[in-house]
Design a protein around this motif. Structure first.
Motif, short mmCIF file in Angstrom:
data_model
loop_
_atom_site.label_atom_id
_atom_site.label_comp_id
_atom_site.label_asym_id
_atom_site.label_seq_id
_atom_site.Cartn_x
_atom_site.Cartn_y
_atom_site.Cartn_z
N ALA A 8 0.85 -1.18 0.00
CA ALA A 8 0.00 0.00 0.00
C ALA A 8 0.89 1.23 0.00
N VAL A 9 0.80 2.03 -1.04
CA VAL A 9 1.58 3.26 -1.16
C VAL A 9 0.70 4.39 -0.63
N VAL A 10 1.11 4.99 0.49
CA VAL A 10 0.24 5.90 1.24
C VAL A 10 0.46 7.34 0.80
N ALA A 29 -5.80 8.44 4.41
CA ALA A 29 -5.02 7.51 3.60
C ALA A 29 -4.21 6.57 4.49
N ALA A 30 -3.61 7.12 5.55
CA ALA A 30 -2.82 6.29 6.47
C ALA A 30 -3.72 5.25 7.14
N GLU A 31 -4.90 5.66 7.58
CA GLU A 31 -5.82 4.72 8.24
C GLU A 31 -6.28 3.64 7.26
N ALA A 32 -6.58 4.04 6.03
CA ALA A 32 -7.04 3.06 5.03
C ALA A 32 -5.94 2.06 4.70
N ALA A 33 -4.71 2.53 4.60
CA ALA A 33 -3.59 1.63 4.29
C ALA A 33 -3.37 0.62 5.41
N VAL A 53 -3.05 4.65 -2.30
CA VAL A 53 -4.06 5.06 -1.33
C VAL A 53 -3.92 6.55 -1.07
N GLY A 54 -4.99 7.32 -1.37
CA GLY A 54 -4.93 8.76 -1.15
C GLY A 54 -5.98 9.46 -1.99
#
Length: 469
Positions: free
Chosen positions: A184-186, A242-246, A211-212
């Protein structure tokens, strides 16, 4: 205290002192550095000279590439031995009779064959290889000095040749037969972070999930001239989301690594360390730099420069173990770990020396495994055999460390940044101790450094899988 070495001098022979039959010799072995230095000095990058693969197919490689090296040695004998300082070089005629290859040892001999008018000399010049075979024959015409010269012999400077990114090229090459890592690229919302991720994809190092904010990612792709066709993009409103989703992708088993994009490190770490939804394990998370330092012969790992500010002994144990595990994944079977302080002796007033001694004893008791520890060691004693010899330190780690463990984040960060900005080091970085490795890049990192950081994660994951029962 040993006596200083006596001063060495260089002295000529004047025209009046020279007789026909006088001779001088010099012996040298051709090393790769010799060819590289000549290429740097002359600008000669003919592949027959500097490209080893091309040279294998070039039957004249030895003659073409190394003839000038032999000619330079002849000049060195004429200018330093016979006649020596003050000699005026008029002309030289050489015939290259056989190739000289890397590792060959050549003996250069010059002999006075004729004394001419006005101080002129003719000298026969011969170069023989280690088998006694003539590789260069020729004649030199010089004007010999008329006045005596005796001067201290100049000590040549130490030269370090460094190919930028060579260590990382080997690191990346080691991943060629490995499966790419789902990553996952955040928040890859700038051209550099997105380019690094997509180049790592092209090289087969990662399989990315971007992700973002989708609009920002697309804008970054447009700026970089890249296509997002075929890439999965998970749209989030901002970097924190984005951090939470990753992190949620990791918990769901969708990805096996995280890669920092253009968000701040604290944002990503905050989501990772969340007590309910984060990625913590029993091991403390820590950051490891893997530096390619021009003046050091192997990759140098420095820890912890990004996560733990003032680690206590328990945290330092995990910091050391994480670094050892990474070094082993990179192919070092028994990493040499230097626990750093300002001095190399235990001093109760310097806490880092007490921690160093305790960590070494913990390794003796099996609380730290897989590496060879020593400390406290000052920085110079950790990486310089010369400093080790001068101080009489007896150690299997000192002077040749693979890993440098700093007392705190400030020291590690400053040490790494000094090597990057003052010594020309390349830097790759990764965070270990969470459920998955975290590829922690900096906004100043080049694409090569980003690739190397991805390679660290890929090699680490594959090493962990290979050690499972």
């Amino acid at each position: 205290m040993s006596a200083p070495e006596p001063m060495q001098y260089i002295e000529n022979k004047t025209y009046a002192e020279i007789a026909v039959g006088d001779h001088a010799e010099l012996t040298r072995t051709l090393k790769p550095q010799d060819i590289e230095l000549f290429a740097v000095m002359s600008g000669d990058v003919n592949p027959a000279h500097v490209d080893a693969e091309y040279a294998k197919t070039d039957m004249f490689h030895g003659v073409i590439a190394h003839g000038m090296w032999g000619g330079a040695l002849i000049s060195a004998v004429l200018g330093t031995e016979l006649p020596g300082p003050g000699t005026i070089f008029l002309n030289q005629s050489l015939t290259f009779e056989a190739p000289v290859g890397l590792g060959d040892t050549v003996t250069v001999r010059v002999e006075v064959t004729e004394k001419l008018e006005k101080g002129r000399l003719l000298l026969a010049c011969t170069c023989l290889n280690q088998d006694g075979r003539s590789v260069i024959e020729g004649v030199a015409r010089v004007i010999a000095p008329r006045e005596k010269v005796r001067r201290p012999r100049v000590v040549l400077p130490e030269v370090h040749l460094h190919v930028q990114g060579a260590q990382y090229a080997r690191l990346i090459a080691a991943t060629e037969d490995l499966e790419p890592v789902r990553t996952a690229v955040v928040h890859p919302c700038d051209a550099l972070s997105l380019s690094g991720a997509l180049e790592a994809t092209r090289r087969g190092i990662i399989l990315p999930v971007l992700v973002g904010p989708k609009a920002k990612i697309e804008a970054a792709a447009h700026e970089a001239g890249l296509s997002l066709k075929g890439f999965e993009v998970i749209d989030t409103p901002h970097s924190h989301a984005a951090a939470e989703a990753a992190v949620a992708l990791v918990r769901a088993g969708t990805v096996d690594a995280l890669m920092k994009g253009s968000l701040h490190t604290d944002e990503l770490v905050e989501a990772i360390v969340d007590t309910t939804l984060g990625l913590r394990t029993e091991r403390r998370m820590s950051h490891v730099y893997v530096l390619d330092v021009p003046t050091y012969p192997k990759p140098l790992l420095i820890t912890d420069a990004a996560i733990n500010i003032y680690p206590d002994l328990r945290v330092k144990r995990d910091i050391v173990q994480n670094a050892i595990d990474l070094a082993r994944a990179l192919g070092t079977s028994l990493p040499k770990v230097a626990i750093l302080s300002a001095v190399e002796t235990v001093n109760p007033r310097i806490t880092s020396t007490l921690d160093a001694a305790a960590l070494c004893k913990m390794a003796d008791r099996g609380q730290i495994t897989g590496g060879l520890l020593d400390g406290p060691l000052a920085f110079d004693n950790a990486i310089s055999p010369v400093a080790v010899a001068a101080k009489g330190i007896v150690s299997d780690v000192a002077g040749i460390a693979d890993i440098l463990v700093a007392p705190d984040l400030e020291a590690a960060n400053m040490m790494a940044k000094q090597l990057i900005y003052l010594a020309g080091a390349d830097a790759a970085g990764i965070v270990l101790g969470a459920r998955v490795p975290i590829i922690l890049t900096s906004r100043a990192d080049s694409t090569v450094s980003r690739l190397a950081s991805c390679a660290l994660a890929q090699l680490f994951i594959n090493h962990q899988l290979s050690t499972l029962p």
